[in-house]
Design a protein around this motif. Structure first.
Motif: not given
Length: 727
Positions: A345-346, A377, A405-406, A408, A410, A412, A437-439, A635
């Protein structure tokens, strides 16, 4: 300063004393190590000079603010000036600085200055202006020998040739009298200079010190001081061989003196008068060459002495460098790290730059390769963006910056097309990795420092806690690199640790003195401190350092190892993650403010795969130091929301199930799987034969190849094997 008018602290007197001390001290220093002065300043104006009105009119510095008398802070020396740092090792030079202070106190009090005389100067090499160690100076029956590694410098470094100050000093000679002063050292021409001693009277300190700098000319023939080749049996033809001479050379005579055997071809490029690069790119792989410099032809440019090739201290003799060129590169570049990390996770990154680092340099064409990276995604949406490429200390890193912006929470998929070539023409295979991605959502956020520039931060060696740096190669500047398209730049710190530093403590406290505004003391520690770091792959360690309760220093532990090139987010859960004491003993972090970035180098002599090498020098970028808090969301996205394109393909086993034999005319090949290809390269790395047998056994004729050395690469669905053979 109040309403644009400078206000002196009470009781007054510091300014008056400073007006006397400043010219006395700086004139003394400028005779030896400095080039100018900024004068005598009110300290709050010095540190916050851009403000015409200060709400707090008290002095900024504690030593002035807390004293109940007229006060002044003066720094007679500062270690960011290399020449001055080395002079301060000499106790007599420090006496001259003390003399300036002593005489200034007397004059401030209206007292007469005692009659004293001093003779001092710096002895340097006339060829390169380097101060000379160990020179014997004689005058009026007295002698003085300039400092050497054996006499004092060994306390500070293990490198016998690193420190020089060339400083000499005499006192008590008769004012107004002329003396013969003699300078002597083996390997240099002796010199005698007539010097008349000053009579200071009641003048400035500079009038009491007769300064005579002297240059001596070397009588030693030039030799090779250093060579860039670490392993002469495996030399890459990609990089030049650098030869460093001990003296400035007559370039034409050196080029005429150089020869190479076995039909080799090299070209010359001078970096300066004593450093020569040899381009060896046209030498054949796996061949051994002798590069010779004839000592009866090459000369130095100052005294025209012939070159000391054999290093016996006498003119003449040949220098021979024997090198074997490495085997041709037939391996395609491989991805070694990514950001975000594969299948991770980022965390705490809203719009992360996507980074792909390779194990070698690739050839990137911004037009041809602009569409080589795709970000998609789990719903199949593709995110447009911009790809960039950089070579960081010999290896490539590619970044992809999304335009938007991507979302949250998801999954990828990042895909890189096959076909990125390295310098030898080997092309990459398709590469894919996934991340989440950050949740969570930010509930609060404060940018402590945007770090789009280096404003507010000292030079790397500006802090007294910094230790083990070389005299040159350390700076803090502004860079155009940024972790996203909407950021203007970053703070670039270039560093150079001294491998020979005697105390063996290598660290940089990259300090900022700013305490106002967003970096004032904070009472909230239940949050995340983050900053973007552009790594250099050095394996040194970096962290944030906090000042606790206005005094104690703590830094993040474990520190982040810089084992990557390119952008990465460094994060510290201040409340829950461990920290290390730099000063103090407090076990919790309550009131705090940011103090510095902390870079540490750990020396080790262990040479194994488990202990990575740490580079002595490098460059790293910082951006967007932020303190934030996040909600407790859960998440929901999973890494398997997207299937990797290569799932189900068996990895290469590398079990050496391929057997290859050569009798000079044919290659006999057998394998436990179907042979998909046989490729043969000559010693220059050029493809000369490519066969696709489509069977488990093959006989490949090499009869039509000219005699020489070749590389054969055999590939099956499970294995790849490469051998060298001679036809």
């Amino acid at each position: 300063m109040k309403n644009g008018v400078e206000v002196e602290k009470t009781p007054n007197g510091g300014k008056a004393f400073g007006d006397i001390l400043c010219p006395n001290l700086t004139d003394m220093m400028m005779n030896f190590a400095c080039t100018g002065t900024r004068g005598n300043w009110y300290d709050r104006c010095f540190y916050l000079r851009g403000e015409t009105t200060h709400a707090n009119q008290y002095p900024y510095l504690s030593v002035n603010r807390r004293s109940n008398m007229a006060s002044l802070l003066s720094e007679g020396a500062y270690h960011t000036i290399a020449a001055q740092q080395q002079l301060n090792i000499n106790k007599e030079y420090k006496r001259l600085e003390a003399l300036a202070g002593f005489q200034s106190i007397l004059k401030y009090r209206g007292l007469n200055v005692p009659s004293q005389t001093f003779l001092a100067g710096i002895i340097s090499n006339s060829e390169n202006n380097t101060p000379i160690n160990g020179v014997k100076v004689s005058v009026d029956g007295k002698t003085y020998t300039t400092d050497t590694w054996e006499s004092v410098f060994n306390i500070y470094t293990k490198n016998e040739n690193l420190i020089h100050n060339g400083f000499y000093f005499f006192e008590g000679l008769e004012a107004g009298k002329t003396y013969d002063v003699t300078f002597e050292l083996d390997g240099f021409e002796s010199k005698t200079v007539q010097i008349t001693i000053k009579d200071g009277g009641q003048g400035a300190t500079n009038d009491f010190v007769t300064v005579q700098h002297v240059e001596l000319t070397s009588t030693s023939p030039a030799k090779v001081d250093a060579i860039s080749v670490e392993d002469p049996t495996n030399v890459s033809p990609i990089y030049p061989v650098t030869i460093t001479f001990s003296r400035n050379m007559d370039k034409e005579s050196v080029e005429k003196a150089i020869s190479i055997n076995n039909g080799g071809e090299i070209t010359f490029a001078w970096v300066n008068d004593y450093t020569l690069n040899l381009d060896i790119s046209k030498l054949d792989p796996m061949w051994t060459y002798d590069i010779t410099i004839d000592g009866s032809i090459a000369k130095n440019s100052q005294t025209n002495q012939f070159f000391d090739g054999d290093g016996d201290g006498e003119e003449g003799g040949n220098y021979v460098l024997s090198i074997t060129i490495a085997e041709p590169d037939v391996t395609a570049p491989q991805v070694v790290t990514t950001y975000p990390a594969a299948d991770e996770t980022a965390e705490f990154a809203i719009m992360p730059p996507i980074r792909i680092e390779y194990d070698e340099e690739i050839i990137w064409n911004s037009d041809k390769h602009s569409d080589y990276i795709t970000v998609k995604d789990s719903d199949g949406k593709i995110y447009e963006g911009t790809a960039t490429h950089a070579v960081v200390f010999g290896k490539s890193v590619v970044h992809f910056y999304t335009n938007d912006t991507i979302p949250a929470d998801k999954c990828f998929l990042v895909s890189v097309k096959a076909g990125l070539p390295d310098i030898s023409g080997n092309e990459t295979e398709e590469f894919n990795f996934r991340f989440l991605s950050e949740y969570r959502t930010k509930t609060s956020s404060t940018v402590l420092f945007p770090l789009t520039s280096a404003d507010g931060f000292w030079a790397p060696n500006g802090s007294g806690s910094t230790s083990g740096l070389t005299d040159e190669g350390n700076s803090t500047t502004t860079s155009s690199l940024a972790p996203n398209k909407n950021t203007a730049g970053s703070a670039l710190m270039t560093y150079s640790f001294d491998e020979y530093f005697a105390n063996e403590v290598w660290q940089i406290r990259e300090y900022t003195p700013t305490q106002s505004g967003v970096n004032a003391n904070r009472n909230i520690s239940d949050g995340i401190l983050t900053f973007w770091l552009y790594g250099d792959g050095s394996n040194n360690a970096v962290s944030a350092m906090l000042r606790i309760n206005n005094s104690e220093l703590k830094y993040q532990d474990p520190q982040t190892t810089i084992d990557f090139r390119g952008w990465n987010l460094v994060k510290w859960d201040i409340k829950n993650e461990p920290f290390t004491h730099f000063t103090g003993e407090a076990t919790t972090i309550s009131t705090w403010r940011f103090d510095s970035f902390f870079l540490r180098h750990e020396w080790t002599d262990i040479d194994d795969e488990e202990t990575p090498y740490q580079a002595w020098n490098g460059a790293i970028n910082f951006n967007n130091l932020e303190f934030s808090q996040w909600n407790d969301a859960i998440q929901t996205a999973k890494i398997d929301d997207i299937k990797l394109p290569n799932v189900g393909i068996e990895p290469i086993s590398k079990d050496n199930s391929i057997k290859i034999a050569c009798n000079g005319e044919v290659l006999n090949i057998s394998a436990s799987n179907i042979i998909s290809s046989v490729t043969i390269y000559n010693a220059s790395g050029t493809l000369v034969l490519n066969e696709m047998p489509s069977s488990a056994n093959a006989i490949i004729s090499v009869a039509n190849l000219t005699n020489g050395v070749y590389i054969a690469q055999v590939t099956t669905g499970a294995d790849t094997k490469t051998i060298k053979f001679i036809k």
